[in-house]
Design an enzyme around this catalytic site. Structure first.
Site, short mmCIF file in Angstrom:
data_model
loop_
_atom_site.label_atom_id
_atom_site.label_comp_id
_atom_site.label_asym_id
_atom_site.label_seq_id
_atom_site.Cartn_x
_atom_site.Cartn_y
_atom_site.Cartn_z
CE LYS A 38 8.85 -7.06 0.54
NZ LYS A 38 8.27 -7.77 1.69
NE ARG A 156 6.78 -4.10 9.82
CZ ARG A 156 6.67 -4.55 8.58
NH1 ARG A 156 7.74 -4.63 7.81
NH2 ARG A 156 5.51 -4.93 8.12
NE ARG A 189 2.68 -2.25 8.00
CZ ARG A 189 3.29 -2.76 6.95
NH1 ARG A 189 4.43 -2.24 6.54
NH2 ARG A 189 2.78 -3.77 6.29
NE ARG A 200 1.25 -8.13 6.26
CZ ARG A 200 2.15 -7.45 6.96
NH1 ARG A 200 2.08 -7.37 8.26
NH2 ARG A 200 3.14 -6.86 6.33
P1 AMP Z 1 3.39 -3.91 2.65
O1 AMP Z 1 3.65 -2.61 3.33
O2 AMP Z 1 4.17 -4.05 1.38
O3 AMP Z 1 3.55 -5.09 3.56
O4 AMP Z 1 1.85 -3.88 2.18
C1 AMP Z 1 0.81 -3.77 3.14
C2 AMP Z 1 -0.48 -4.26 2.53
O5 AMP Z 1 -0.83 -3.47 1.39
C3 AMP Z 1 -0.47 -5.69 2.02
O6 AMP Z 1 -0.67 -6.64 3.06
C4 AMP Z 1 -1.62 -5.65 1.02
O7 AMP Z 1 -2.86 -5.66 1.67
C5 AMP Z 1 -1.44 -4.27 0.40
N1 AMP Z 1 -0.53 -4.33 -0.79
C6 AMP Z 1 0.65 -3.66 -0.93
N2 AMP Z 1 1.20 -3.91 -2.12
C7 AMP Z 1 0.38 -4.79 -2.76
C8 AMP Z 1 0.41 -5.45 -4.00
N3 AMP Z 1 1.43 -5.29 -4.87
N4 AMP Z 1 -0.62 -6.29 -4.32
C9 AMP Z 1 -1.66 -6.46 -3.47
N5 AMP Z 1 -1.74 -5.87 -2.27
C10 AMP Z 1 -0.75 -5.05 -1.90
#
Ligand code: AMP
Length: 261
Positions: A38, A156, A189, A200
């Site tokens: 994404k 990644r 990360r 996740r």
């Molecule tokens: P991402 O980079 O989108 O994979 O987000 C990394 C982490 O940030 C996720 O695994 C959550 O811990 C937190 N996070 C990001 N966006 C959200 C959201 N909309 N709701 C809850 N947690 C979030």
């Protein structure tokens, strides 16, 4: 990446995107399991459409890279959830999104990446957009088998400066460990490590996958096969978006005709 500053730094930052340089604004939500690509697609869409790329994960990571004393208790708590691969509570996420309402109102459009992630967040977003009179153009749902996702996440690497995303084998940088765009250092990360990946993916199935039905019912869902290299997925995305635009346009003409009868 300049245009991401407003979202990453909060309401006082100046945003470079203006409606003047975007002819037809797209207002998109990107759905898909972690690792489905994404972020990369949002980045490519941002370059093509000019709309702001708004990533809640990036906002949390940016907050986490500030010094401890600059972090609010809510952010410290959020970072704990993130490290474990769990979702940050809806109330914290929502507070952060509401603070950035100007970005959602931007005439240049937006690409929401990683938000909403629960039915509660999707309902709050719908209410807010309805109140503000903002209509989503589409919800792009990227779909890929779980085994392929695990391979993608493990390889990644992300640029610590501009957040560009690479993959050790599928999309390697020209110079190992170094960003092609800004020379920033690439890092893995914390939540891309095996234990967090498992949590996740389970969290996605339980909390986020139900959003597919939610947006299908609203007639906004566009499903996209997320296998293959990023450029191929992007070409597929553009084809699907064009076909959605044509369908929406045809529907509007049809409705106008019905109203005249
Ligand atoms: P991402 O980079 O989108 O994979 O987000 C990394 C982490 O940030 C996720 O695994 C959550 O811990 C937190 N996070 C990001 N966006 C959200 C959201 N909309 N709701 C809850 N947690 C979030």
């Amino acid at each position: 990446m300049k245009d991401r500053v407003a979202w990453l730094q909060g309401p006082s930052a100046h945003c470079e995107v203006t409606s003047a340089n975007v002819q037809t604004p797209w207002r998109l939500v990107l759905l898909g399991a972690p690792g489905v690509g994404k972020g990369t697609q949002a980045d490519l869409l941002n370059q093509r459409l000019g709309a702001c790329h708004l990533s809640t994960g990036d906002v949390f990571r940016a907050a986490g890279s500030r010094s401890e004393c600059e972090q609010s208790p809510a952010i410290k708590e959020a970072l704990g959830y993130m490290r474990r691969g769990a979702l940050v509570p809806d109330s914290t996420v929502w507070e952060m999104v509401r603070e950035r309402i100007a970005c959602l109102n931007c005439g240049g459009g937006f690409i929401l990446d990683g938000f909403p992630r629960t039915l509660g967040q999707a309902e709050s977003l719908k209410q807010l957009l309805d109140t503000e009179g903002i209509m989503l153009s589409a919800v792009l749902s990227y779909e890929l088998a779980a085994s392929a996702i695990v391979t993608r996440l493990g390889g990644r690497r992300t640029c610590e400066k501009c957040k560009a995303v690479y993959h050790l084998t599928e999309r390697p940088p020209k110079v190992e460990g170094c960003c092609d765009r800004c020379d920033g250092k690439l890092f893995q990360r914390e939540d891309d490590r095996p234990d967090s990946i498992k949590v996740r993916l389970e969290t996605y199935e339980r909390s986020t996958a139900p959003l597919i039905e939610f947006y299908k019912k609203l007639g906004l869902l566009v499903q996209i096969e997320a296998s293959g290299p990023p450029d191929e997925i992007f070409d597929r995305t553009v084809v699907e978006m064009e076909s959605r635009r044509i369908k929406v346009h045809a529907q509007k003409l049809w409705n106008a005709g019905e109203n005249r009868r």
